[in-house]
Design a protein around this motif. Sequence first.
Motif, short mmCIF file in Angstrom:
data_model
loop_
_atom_site.label_atom_id
_atom_site.label_comp_id
_atom_site.label_asym_id
_atom_site.label_seq_id
_atom_site.Cartn_x
_atom_site.Cartn_y
_atom_site.Cartn_z
N ALA A 167 1.03 -1.18 0.14
CA ALA A 167 -0.04 -0.08 -0.08
C ALA A 167 0.92 1.30 -0.10
N ILE B 212 2.29 -1.89 6.72
CA ILE B 212 1.34 -0.93 6.65
C ILE B 212 0.96 -0.73 7.93
N PHE C 117 -9.18 -3.94 1.42
CA PHE C 117 -7.84 -3.24 1.58
C PHE C 117 -6.56 -4.38 1.86
N PRO C 118 -5.39 -4.43 1.10
CA PRO C 118 -5.08 -3.18 0.20
C PRO C 118 -5.42 -3.73 -1.21
N LYS D 50 -7.95 -3.64 -3.35
CA LYS D 50 -8.80 -2.89 -4.04
C LYS D 50 -9.29 -3.37 -5.30
#
Length: 223
Positions: free
Chosen positions: A83, A89, A187-188, A190
Amino acid sequence: MKILNVSITVRDLAKAVRFYRDVLLLPVETTPAGAEVAVGSSRLTLRAGDRFDGVHHLAFGILPSEFELAHAWLARRVSLLQADGSEVILGSEEWKSRSLYFLGPEGIILEFIARDADASTVPGTDECPHMLSISEVGIGVDDVLDTVAALSDELAIPGYYDRSSTFASMGSHDGLLIIVQQDRLWFPTKVSKPARGPLTVQIEPRAEKSRVDLSSNISIVSG
């Protein structure tokens, strides 16, 4: 709130068993109905089932003191997701956490999460990270706020730090239900939506009522 067991279905049971046993080096016991994966104090139950839309999301808790070890260890075994160009993250100020995301069998989004709240736990001496438990379970629903109200009223599950019409967290740092709107992307990645397949989450006993069915496929069991 502790998560005792998470039960999901997979199309290729043998492949899923190999991943958890040979890649993540978790204890796996095959049973007549499927397989049981030991994740610290939690269990992940795998059963053979038909294909479904979307993917599940699970997070495994690890020790903050072993985060760098886990990062290097995982990177040798799987492709880590990123991300904003980073494999590490960070959680919000309230969450006080660091995470590593990767894909498991049939696209399941898995996560190693280290929370500051576990900083006092003594690390082990193994060359692989110690997985404490299943720390989070992602659940896709049609109405997030109605689901939050039902789980609060009927199973006495408290809210955590997030609550909106598309995303809410419920439980405590060592056991969270991540309730998201069914069309929200995980997430992550998408790209992946929450699974519509069978999911049963067993939590430690909290209230007189022992079960809430969120849909025909999804149940939360207390006790």
